[in-house]
Design a protein around this motif. Structure first.
Motif, mmCIF file in Angstrom:
data_model
loop_
_atom_site.group_PDB
_atom_site.id
_atom_site.type_symbol
_atom_site.label_atom_id
_atom_site.label_comp_id
_atom_site.label_asym_id
_atom_site.label_seq_id
_atom_site.Cartn_x
_atom_site.Cartn_y
_atom_site.Cartn_z
ATOM 1 N N LEU A 135 6.810 11.181 5.591
ATOM 2 C CA LEU A 135 6.620 9.725 5.905
ATOM 3 C C LEU A 135 4.195 9.355 5.920
ATOM 4 O O LEU A 135 4.569 8.030 5.043
ATOM 5 C CB LEU A 135 6.233 9.538 7.348
ATOM 6 N N PHE A 136 3.524 9.789 6.311
ATOM 7 C CA PHE A 136 2.236 9.312 5.823
ATOM 8 C C PHE A 136 1.608 10.267 4.865
ATOM 9 O O PHE A 136 1.499 11.386 5.015
ATOM 10 C CB PHE A 136 1.729 10.280 7.153
ATOM 11 N N THR A 137 2.336 9.884 3.959
ATOM 12 C CA THR A 137 1.101 10.581 2.343
ATOM 13 C C THR A 137 0.024 11.034 2.192
ATOM 14 O O THR A 137 -0.371 11.474 1.513
ATOM 15 C CB THR A 137 2.325 10.065 1.846
ATOM 16 N N LYS A 138 -0.714 10.430 2.845
ATOM 17 C CA LYS A 138 -1.726 9.690 2.853
ATOM 18 C C LYS A 138 -2.956 10.783 3.089
ATOM 19 O O LYS A 138 -4.060 11.317 3.259
ATOM 20 C CB LYS A 138 -2.410 8.299 2.626
ATOM 21 N N GLU A 148 6.701 18.420 8.920
ATOM 22 C CA GLU A 148 7.347 17.940 7.747
ATOM 23 C C GLU A 148 7.898 16.714 7.848
ATOM 24 O O GLU A 148 7.150 15.418 6.240
ATOM 25 C CB GLU A 148 8.874 18.924 7.690
ATOM 26 N N ASN A 149 7.860 15.851 8.790
ATOM 27 C CA ASN A 149 8.683 14.558 8.461
ATOM 28 C C ASN A 149 7.385 13.952 8.582
ATOM 29 O O ASN A 149 7.022 12.862 8.281
ATOM 30 C CB ASN A 149 9.898 14.390 9.599
ATOM 31 N N PHE A 150 6.571 14.278 9.180
ATOM 32 C CA PHE A 150 4.993 13.897 9.398
ATOM 33 C C PHE A 150 4.831 13.569 8.630
ATOM 34 O O PHE A 150 4.379 12.128 7.954
ATOM 35 C CB PHE A 150 3.990 13.885 10.447
ATOM 36 N N THR A 154 0.629 -1.353 0.068
ATOM 37 C CA THR A 154 0.317 -0.131 -0.419
ATOM 38 C C THR A 154 1.186 1.524 -0.043
ATOM 39 O O THR A 154 0.172 2.289 -0.263
ATOM 40 C CB THR A 154 -1.013 0.453 1.064
ATOM 41 N N ARG A 155 2.194 1.385 0.464
ATOM 42 C CA ARG A 155 3.194 2.386 0.639
ATOM 43 C C ARG A 155 2.635 3.073 1.928
ATOM 44 O O ARG A 155 2.821 4.218 1.953
ATOM 45 C CB ARG A 155 3.150 3.455 -0.519
ATOM 46 N N LEU A 156 1.721 2.533 2.589
ATOM 47 C CA LEU A 156 1.383 3.384 3.493
ATOM 48 C C LEU A 156 2.719 3.071 5.180
ATOM 49 O O LEU A 156 2.849 1.889 5.251
ATOM 50 C CB LEU A 156 0.029 3.024 4.214
ATOM 51 N N PRO A 157 2.881 4.101 5.937
ATOM 52 C CA PRO A 157 3.727 3.634 6.765
ATOM 53 C C PRO A 157 3.494 2.643 7.987
ATOM 54 O O PRO A 157 2.425 2.578 8.183
ATOM 55 C CB PRO A 157 4.098 4.627 7.533
ATOM 56 N N LEU A 158 4.354 1.287 8.207
ATOM 57 C CA LEU A 158 4.275 0.177 8.972
ATOM 58 C C LEU A 158 4.533 1.000 10.569
ATOM 59 O O LEU A 158 5.464 1.727 10.488
ATOM 60 C CB LEU A 158 5.050 -0.561 9.043
ATOM 61 N N ILE A 159 3.611 0.978 11.236
ATOM 62 C CA ILE A 159 3.930 1.940 12.682
ATOM 63 C C ILE A 159 4.549 0.792 13.175
ATOM 64 O O ILE A 159 3.397 -0.347 13.932
ATOM 65 C CB ILE A 159 2.859 2.246 13.272
ATOM 66 N N ILE A 160 5.691 1.002 14.098
ATOM 67 C CA ILE A 160 5.738 -0.427 14.376
ATOM 68 C C ILE A 160 6.527 -0.218 15.929
ATOM 69 O O ILE A 160 6.457 0.325 16.326
ATOM 70 C CB ILE A 160 7.804 -1.040 14.235
#
Ligand SMILES: [Zn+2]
Ligand SMILES: [Zn+2]
Length: 259
Positions: A251-254, A246-248, A120-126
């Motif tokens: 990473l969280f492009t959606k 900006e970093n958020f 999905t290209r969504l970030p994985l929250i680990i």
């Protein structure tokens, strides 16, 4: 403006939410991600995000809960992430501290979430606790099969895992733990990691930062963690707010502004 990259709004009594969201807005929190801990509860996450403009959500199975959720396949996770306000996958990972599920089950579900993030290209929250070596090993082996965006949330592990994550293109998120008097080593690490890979979060209702210890944590308190991060980096709170926001969004492009 600050973003709380990790909170659990579904753990608050629903009648408290309007006040919590108002206090967050008054503290300059422009957005927050309510993080899934059970795939079976994905509908709750989606409803929360749909009802409140500054709230985005993720869906996932916390390592504490995976024993009940192995019926969810990678394809199921991908399908649940399809909603426009679902901006991340997780939280998922390894927790050997409580170890409420067998390690093999945790690893199996961690890898399914990684596949979903890759697809999905969504970030994985680990989520990782007392499992630095196995987390790094899974990240390396999975990255070898194709990159995926990710962050290590509520970072409290050792520097080796932080640097391994950074080398793989990952991000690191700090919670209220950064403000605790004993967290000297964590603050030293926060001072030296690349500034464009750092996020802040509350993990509320847990882990209230100093000086709110003993109270339920809430998204407004992310400002305290950001202030301590600013101090560790020798930057102003405004500069840290701008940088972490900006970093958020990188990473969280959606996560489009205000959903
Ligand atoms: Zn966690
Ligand atoms: Zn969490």
């Amino acid at each position: 403006m600050l973003i709380d990259s990790h909170c659990h709004l579904d753990f608050f009594p629903p009648y408290d939410l309007p006040a919590i969201l108002t206090q967050a807005r008054e503290a300059g929190i422009g957005g927050m991600v309510t993080i899934g801990t059970r795939l079976a509860n994905a509908a709750t996450q989606i409803a929360l995000a749909a009802a409140h403009p500054p709230v985005w959500a993720s869906i996932g199975s916390h390592p504490h809960n995976v024993a009940d959720e192995t019926r969810f396949t990678t394809a199921d996770i991908i399908a649940l992430a399809n909603h426009p306000k679902i901006v991340g996958i997780g939280e998922s990972g390894l927790d050997y501290h409580y170890q409420t599920a067998p390690r093999e089950t945790q690893a199996l579900m961690f890898r399914r979430h990684i596949e979903a993030a890759r697809e999905t290209r969504l970030p994985l929250i680990i989520h990782t606790r007392d499992a630095d070596e196995d987390t790094a090993a899974i990240l390396h082996s999975e990255a070898g099969q194709g990159g995926f965006p990710f962050l290590l949330h509520c970072f409290s592990s050792g520097p080796a895992l932080a640097h391994a994550a950074i080398r793989l293109g990952g991000y690191i998120s700090f919670s209220g733990i950064l403000t605790f008097p004993k967290s000297h080593e964590l603050r030293a690490l926060a001072a030296e990691l690349p500034i464009d890979r750092l996020l802040v979060e509350t993990d509320s209702p847990y882990l209230a930062p100093v000086p709110h210890r003993g109270k339920p944590c809430q998204p407004a308190y992310v400002a305290r963690t950001a202030a301590i991060l600013a101090e560790a980096r020798g930057l102003t709170p405004e500069a840290i707010a701008a940088q972490t926001t900006e970093n958020f969004h990188r990473l969280f492009t959606k996560a489009t502004p205000c959903g």
